[in-house]
Design an enzyme around this catalytic site. Structure first.
Site, PDB file in Angstrom:
ATOM      1  N   ARG A  29      38.484  30.616  43.687  1.00 10.81           N
ATOM      2  CA  ARG A  29      38.163  31.907  44.298  1.00 10.81           C
ATOM      3  C   ARG A  29      38.802  33.047  43.508  1.00 10.81           C
ATOM      4  O   ARG A  29      39.967  32.968  43.113  1.00 10.81           O
ATOM      5  CB  ARG A  29      38.648  31.948  45.746  1.00 10.81           C
ATOM      6  CG  ARG A  29      38.062  30.815  46.582  1.00 10.81           C
ATOM      7  CD  ARG A  29      37.619  31.286  47.945  1.00 10.81           C
ATOM      8  NE  ARG A  29      37.107  30.147  48.712  1.00 10.81           N
ATOM      9  CZ  ARG A  29      35.828  30.010  49.064  1.00 10.81           C
ATOM     10  NH1 ARG A  29      34.942  30.935  48.744  1.00 10.81           N
ATOM     11  NH2 ARG A  29      35.432  28.959  49.757  1.00 10.81           N
ATOM     12  N   ASP A  30      38.004  34.109  43.310  1.00 11.88           N
ATOM     13  CA  ASP A  30      38.537  35.298  42.642  1.00 11.88           C
ATOM     14  C   ASP A  30      39.593  35.964  43.532  1.00 11.88           C
ATOM     15  O   ASP A  30      39.430  36.064  44.750  1.00 11.88           O
ATOM     16  CB  ASP A  30      37.394  36.278  42.346  1.00 11.88           C
ATOM     17  CG  ASP A  30      37.808  37.340  41.337  1.00 11.88           C
ATOM     18  OD1 ASP A  30      37.276  37.324  40.214  1.00 11.88           O
ATOM     19  OD2 ASP A  30      38.662  38.185  41.682  1.00 11.88           O
ATOM     20  N   ASN A  85      30.997  38.657  32.095  1.00  9.04           N
ATOM     21  CA  ASN A  85      31.397  39.896  31.440  1.00  9.04           C
ATOM     22  C   ASN A  85      31.903  39.570  30.037  1.00  9.04           C
ATOM     23  O   ASN A  85      32.702  38.656  29.849  1.00  9.04           O
ATOM     24  CB  ASN A  85      32.502  40.586  32.241  1.00  9.04           C
ATOM     25  CG  ASN A  85      32.004  41.114  33.572  1.00  9.04           C
ATOM     26  OD1 ASN A  85      30.880  41.590  33.664  1.00  9.04           O
ATOM     27  ND2 ASN A  85      32.815  41.025  34.606  1.00  9.04           N
ATOM     28  N   VAL A  94      39.990  39.183  31.540  1.00  4.97           N
ATOM     29  CA  VAL A  94      40.671  37.910  31.261  1.00  4.97           C
ATOM     30  C   VAL A  94      39.947  37.238  30.099  1.00  4.97           C
ATOM     31  O   VAL A  94      38.743  36.966  30.172  1.00  4.97           O
ATOM     32  CB  VAL A  94      40.685  36.988  32.497  1.00  4.97           C
ATOM     33  CG1 VAL A  94      41.343  35.658  32.160  1.00  4.97           C
ATOM     34  CG2 VAL A  94      41.413  37.660  33.658  1.00  4.97           C
ATOM     35  N   HIS A  98      34.613  32.852  31.489  1.00  2.72           N
ATOM     36  CA  HIS A  98      34.437  32.557  32.913  1.00  2.72           C
ATOM     37  C   HIS A  98      33.113  33.125  33.399  1.00  2.72           C
ATOM     38  O   HIS A  98      32.656  34.162  32.928  1.00  2.72           O
ATOM     39  CB  HIS A  98      35.592  33.130  33.743  1.00  2.72           C
ATOM     40  CG  HIS A  98      35.859  34.590  33.527  1.00  2.72           C
ATOM     41  ND1 HIS A  98      36.560  35.067  32.445  1.00  2.72           N
ATOM     42  CD2 HIS A  98      35.512  35.672  34.252  1.00  2.72           C
ATOM     43  CE1 HIS A  98      36.642  36.393  32.520  1.00  2.72           C
ATOM     44  NE2 HIS A  98      35.999  36.781  33.611  1.00  2.72           N
ATOM     45  N   HIS A 100      31.269  34.476  36.802  1.00  2.00           N
ATOM     46  CA  HIS A 100      31.429  34.896  38.196  1.00  2.00           C
ATOM     47  C   HIS A 100      30.248  34.355  38.989  1.00  2.00           C
ATOM     48  O   HIS A 100      29.093  34.555  38.602  1.00  2.00           O
ATOM     49  CB  HIS A 100      31.415  36.424  38.315  1.00  2.00           C
ATOM     50  CG  HIS A 100      32.558  37.121  37.655  1.00  2.00           C
ATOM     51  ND1 HIS A 100      33.625  37.645  38.348  1.00  2.00           N
ATOM     52  CD2 HIS A 100      32.802  37.394  36.342  1.00  2.00           C
ATOM     53  CE1 HIS A 100      34.464  38.218  37.507  1.00  2.00           C
ATOM     54  NE2 HIS A 100      33.995  38.085  36.278  1.00  2.00           N
TER      55      HIS A 100
HETATM   56  P1  AMP Z   1      36.495  39.847  34.226  1.00  2.00           P
HETATM   57  O1  AMP Z   1      36.582  41.300  34.578  1.00  2.00           O
HETATM   58  O2  AMP Z   1      35.078  39.368  34.068  1.00  2.00           O
HETATM   59  O3  AMP Z   1      37.376  39.480  33.049  1.00  2.00           O
HETATM   60  O4  AMP Z   1      37.021  39.073  35.503  1.00  2.00           O
HETATM   61  C1  AMP Z   1      38.304  38.588  35.652  1.00  2.00           C
HETATM   62  C2  AMP Z   1      38.448  38.247  37.109  1.00  2.00           C
HETATM   63  O5  AMP Z   1      39.582  37.424  37.257  1.00  2.00           O
HETATM   64  C3  AMP Z   1      38.653  39.446  38.023  1.00  2.00           C
HETATM   65  O6  AMP Z   1      37.592  39.488  38.971  1.00  2.00           O
HETATM   66  C4  AMP Z   1      39.999  39.176  38.682  1.00  2.00           C
HETATM   67  O7  AMP Z   1      40.026  39.545  40.036  1.00  2.00           O
HETATM   68  C5  AMP Z   1      40.145  37.683  38.507  1.00  2.00           C
HETATM   69  N1  AMP Z   1      41.490  37.175  38.456  1.00  2.00           N
HETATM   70  C6  AMP Z   1      42.499  37.579  37.665  1.00  2.00           C
HETATM   71  N2  AMP Z   1      43.604  36.832  37.877  1.00  2.00           N
HETATM   72  C7  AMP Z   1      43.253  35.900  38.810  1.00  2.00           C
HETATM   73  C8  AMP Z   1      43.940  34.825  39.439  1.00  2.00           C
HETATM   74  N3  AMP Z   1      45.220  34.547  39.152  1.00  2.00           N
HETATM   75  N4  AMP Z   1      43.275  34.087  40.352  1.00  2.00           N
HETATM   76  C9  AMP Z   1      41.989  34.374  40.664  1.00  2.00           C
HETATM   77  N5  AMP Z   1      41.284  35.351  40.083  1.00  2.00           N
HETATM   78  C10 AMP Z   1      41.914  36.117  39.179  1.00  2.00           C
END
Ligand code: AMP
Ligand code: ZN
Length: 115
Positions: A29-30, A85, A94, A98, A100
């Site tokens: 889960r995000d 993304n 990140v 990944h 979403h």
């Molecule tokens: P992006 O903007 O596509 O790089 O998405 C990165 C996603 O990772 C964001 O939606 C964050 O909320 C999520 N995120 C970052 N750290 C964590 C974590 N420790 N556990 C779960 N989700 C995370």
């Protein structure tokens, strides 16, 4: 990579709300959900993103996982959206590949901000 937060989640060092996993892929889960169901699907192996010479079998594993993750989180029948993304304009924060998975409510284009 030892300093990559998603690698640390994949190897169990950092806790996460894992909803599904197999030998290649972990889904959790995000932390800041943008929809009632918001799950991140990642390969266990580290790739910084789509531009990181990702083997086809890794993409296959991610895509194959998506409907199983949707089933596990209860959105397979209602529907869901997949987003990757890539780079600064897309808002990638990140640097571990990944996908979403978003679902649990009818989505308008407004749920994904374009600008
Ligand atoms: P992006 O903007 O596509 O790089 O998405 C990165 C996603 O990772 C964001 O939606 C964050 O909320 C999520 N995120 C970052 N750290 C964590 C974590 N420790 N556990 C779960 N989700 C995370
Ligand atoms: Zn990583």
């Amino acid at each position: 990579m030892s300093d990559c937060i998603f690698c640390l989640i994949a190897n169990g060092t950092i806790p996460a709300g894992i909803v599904w996993q197999d030998e290649r892929v972990v889904a959790f889960r995000d932390l800041h959900p943008q929809a009632p169901v918001h799950v991140l699907i990642i390969p266990r192996a580290h790739y910084s993103g789509l531009d990181d010479d990702v083997p086809a079998e890794v993409y296959a594993a991610l895509c194959a996982a998506a409907p199983l993750v949707a089933r596990a989180t209860g959105v397979a029948d209602s529907g869901y959206r997949l987003i990757v993304n890539t780079g600064p304009d897309a808002g990638q924060t990140v640097m571990h590949l990944h996908v979403h998975l978003l679902g649990g409510a009818a989505m308008s284009e407004g749920m994904v901000r374009l600008a």
